[in-house]
Structure formats: C-alpha cells, structure tokens
Design an enzyme around this catalytic site. Structure first.
Site, PDB file in Angstrom:
ATOM      1  N   ARG A 103       4.286  -5.599   0.335  1.00 13.81           N
ATOM      2  CA  ARG A 103       3.353  -4.652   1.221  1.00 13.81           C
ATOM      3  C   ARG A 103       1.956  -4.728   0.656  1.00 13.81           C
ATOM      4  O   ARG A 103       2.356  -5.237  -0.770  1.00 13.81           O
ATOM      5  CB  ARG A 103       3.752  -3.513   1.872  1.00 13.81           C
ATOM      6  CG  ARG A 103       4.069  -2.277   0.286  1.00 13.81           C
ATOM      7  CD  ARG A 103       4.036  -1.366   0.962  1.00 13.81           C
ATOM      8  NE  ARG A 103       4.314  -0.368  -0.324  1.00 13.81           N
ATOM      9  CZ  ARG A 103       4.187   0.019  -1.121  1.00 13.81           C
ATOM     10  NH1 ARG A 103       3.107  -0.154  -1.442  1.00 13.81           N
ATOM     11  NH2 ARG A 103       5.083   0.455  -2.010  1.00 13.81           N
ATOM     12  N   GLN A 129       0.133   0.243  -3.846  1.00 13.86           N
ATOM     13  CA  GLN A 129       1.125   0.744  -5.309  1.00 13.86           C
ATOM     14  C   GLN A 129       1.725   1.113  -5.478  1.00 13.86           C
ATOM     15  O   GLN A 129       2.671   0.333  -4.047  1.00 13.86           O
ATOM     16  CB  GLN A 129       0.000   1.632  -5.838  1.00 13.86           C
ATOM     17  CG  GLN A 129      -1.911  -0.029  -6.527  1.00 13.86           C
ATOM     18  CD  GLN A 129      -1.604  -0.077  -7.654  1.00 13.86           C
ATOM     19  OE1 GLN A 129      -0.326  -0.107  -8.152  1.00 13.86           O
ATOM     20  NE2 GLN A 129      -2.492  -0.593  -7.960  1.00 13.86           N
ATOM     21  N   VAL A 130       2.344   1.685  -6.131  1.00 10.56           N
ATOM     22  CA  VAL A 130       3.790   2.339  -5.816  1.00 10.56           C
ATOM     23  C   VAL A 130       3.484   3.649  -5.321  1.00 10.56           C
ATOM     24  O   VAL A 130       2.420   4.236  -5.142  1.00 10.56           O
ATOM     25  CB  VAL A 130       3.975   3.003  -7.610  1.00 10.56           C
ATOM     26  CG1 VAL A 130       3.210   3.210  -8.258  1.00 10.56           C
ATOM     27  CG2 VAL A 130       5.626   3.031  -7.540  1.00 10.56           C
ATOM     28  N   THR A 131       4.593   4.541  -4.656  1.00 16.54           N
ATOM     29  CA  THR A 131       5.305   5.165  -4.166  1.00 16.54           C
ATOM     30  C   THR A 131       6.441   5.327  -3.906  1.00 16.54           C
ATOM     31  O   THR A 131       7.321   4.822  -4.511  1.00 16.54           O
ATOM     32  CB  THR A 131       4.706   4.885  -2.829  1.00 16.54           C
ATOM     33  OG1 THR A 131       4.230   6.318  -2.026  1.00 16.54           O
ATOM     34  CG2 THR A 131       5.536   3.787  -1.374  1.00 16.54           C
ATOM     35  N   SER A 140       1.336   8.560   3.022  1.00 13.09           N
ATOM     36  CA  SER A 140       0.546   6.316   2.469  1.00 13.09           C
ATOM     37  C   SER A 140       0.510   6.480   3.465  1.00 13.09           C
ATOM     38  O   SER A 140       1.577   6.010   5.039  1.00 13.09           O
ATOM     39  CB  SER A 140       1.678   6.595   1.249  1.00 13.09           C
ATOM     40  OG  SER A 140       1.872   7.640   0.508  1.00 13.09           O
ATOM     41  N   ALA A 159       4.110   6.613   5.567  1.00 10.84           N
ATOM     42  CA  ALA A 159       5.161   7.374   4.811  1.00 10.84           C
ATOM     43  C   ALA A 159       4.595   9.376   5.246  1.00 10.84           C
ATOM     44  O   ALA A 159       3.284   9.172   4.261  1.00 10.84           O
ATOM     45  CB  ALA A 159       5.782   6.987   4.029  1.00 10.84           C
ATOM     46  N   CYS A 197       0.413   5.624  -5.503  1.00 13.15           N
ATOM     47  CA  CYS A 197      -0.365   5.003  -5.378  1.00 13.15           C
ATOM     48  C   CYS A 197      -1.141   4.320  -6.291  1.00 13.15           C
ATOM     49  O   CYS A 197      -2.379   3.822  -5.979  1.00 13.15           O
ATOM     50  CB  CYS A 197      -0.963   5.151  -4.098  1.00 13.15           C
ATOM     51  SG  CYS A 197      -0.033   6.098  -2.382  1.00 13.15           S
TER      52      CYS A 197
END
Length: 202
Positions: A66, A69-71, A133, A148, A164
């Site tokens: 996707r 960034q990181v979530t 997010s 989410a 993010c």
C-alpha cells in the site's frame, strides 16, 4: 456494492485475499467493502523508512504494497478495505481519498466529533491528533487496502512508531471523544456514509 463484515482477522491472509480479488476481477465484478479488525500488527507502506519503526517489540511487522508509511492495527480499530473499480466509477485515487475522508468526517460529526482532513497528510484529524489513517494501492484502475478508524483500542503501540512517518504525532479515538466504545454502531454509521460518498456521481 457488496459489503462484508468479517470480524477479527489476521492481517496477512486478508492482504493476500485483497491482492487475489483485485488480480482476478473482471469489468463485471461488483465492488466490495470489507469491514474488520486485526490482531496487533505494524504494517509498512511502500514509502516506509526504517527509522520510523522505533521499538516494535513483540508486535509483528509486515511489509505491504500500500501507499504511505508505518501504522498500527489492533483490536478496537475499525478497518475498511475498499475494493473498487475506479475506472468504472469515473474518479481517480485523489478523489477516492477525498471521498473516504469526507465519509469519516461525516460519521464522526454524528457523534459531535469535529474532524478535518489535511491535503498534505492524508487521513482525518481532531485538532492536531489523528483519528483515522488511509493507505491505498491502485492496480489496473482498481483500488484495494483502505482506511483505519480508531474506535476503542489500546493506543500505546503507536508510541513505538512515528505514525505515518510523523515524529510525535498524537493519536486519538472515538471512545475518548464521547463516541461509542464498540465497533458495531460505528461500523453501521460509517457503512452508510461510505456508500453515500463512494457511489455519488462525479
């Protein structure tokens, strides 16, 4: 549009199902929305940088395809995967993001939670705290992954990352702001608002 409520599901098999659904769909395949929640997991978008994953500890880390960034995903967070044929619907990725944000803002307003979007940082915010997010993938004109919304969850794992990619970004959730502490009523409201926004003419 077909809607499925899948309950608590492990992340990786669901991501694989999304990829296969999008790969195998035809111009006649109905669009789908999948409502669910995940056990604790950190997911990395294609733009993720290692320095934003601070201290994952015992929570699994999964690389995804996707955007973003990181979530973190965990129980009590409402996840909605949007498997849409954007070519058929007549709008693109940016418009999809705007429609998802508008649906989330409308749902939150029903609980008297005043939220807004930021064009430079996709997602939905209450003041400067993030409550929802977004992360999408577009393949052959079709979207998957999705959104989410923090409803009633343990927010502490967000402190193990730069959510993010934003250092010090605070998270919030529906239950803390006077809304329900259960996913079901929020899912029902969000479903109606998503169907309205996603099917509106361009």
């Amino acid at each position: 549009m077909r809607v499925q409520h899948l309950g608590l599901q492990p992340y990786e098999p669901i991501e694989q199902r999304m990829r296969e659904f999008t790969r195998d769909r035809t111009p006649d395949t109905a669009d789908e929305l999948w409502f669910l929640e995940h056990p604790p997991v950190f997911t990395l978008g294609q733009a993720s940088k290692p320095e934003h994953l601070l201290a994952p500890g015992d929570i699994p880390v999964v690389q995804t395809n996707r955007g973003g960034q990181v979530t973190y995903h965990g129980p009590g967070q409402l996840v909605v995967y949007c498997l849409l044929d954007l070519t058929r619907r007549g709008y693109g990725a940016r418009a999809l993001v705007s429609r998802l944000e508008a649906a989330l803002i409308e749902t939150l307003a029903r609980y008297r939670i005043e939220a807004h979007a930021k064009r430079e940082a996709p997602g939905v915010y209450v003041e400067e705290r993030k409550i929802a997010s977004l992360g999408l993938r577009i393949s052959r004109g079709c979207s998957y992954h999705g959104l989410a919304l923090n409803v009633a969850m343990d927010l502490s794992p967000f402190s193990r990352i730069n959510p993010c990619g934003h250092r010090g970004l605070e998270m919030t959730q529906v239950a803390e702001l006077g809304g329900p502490n259960r996913l079901k009523p929020v899912a029902e409201r969000l479903q109606a608002d998503l169907l309205s926004k996603l099917t509106a003419p361009t």
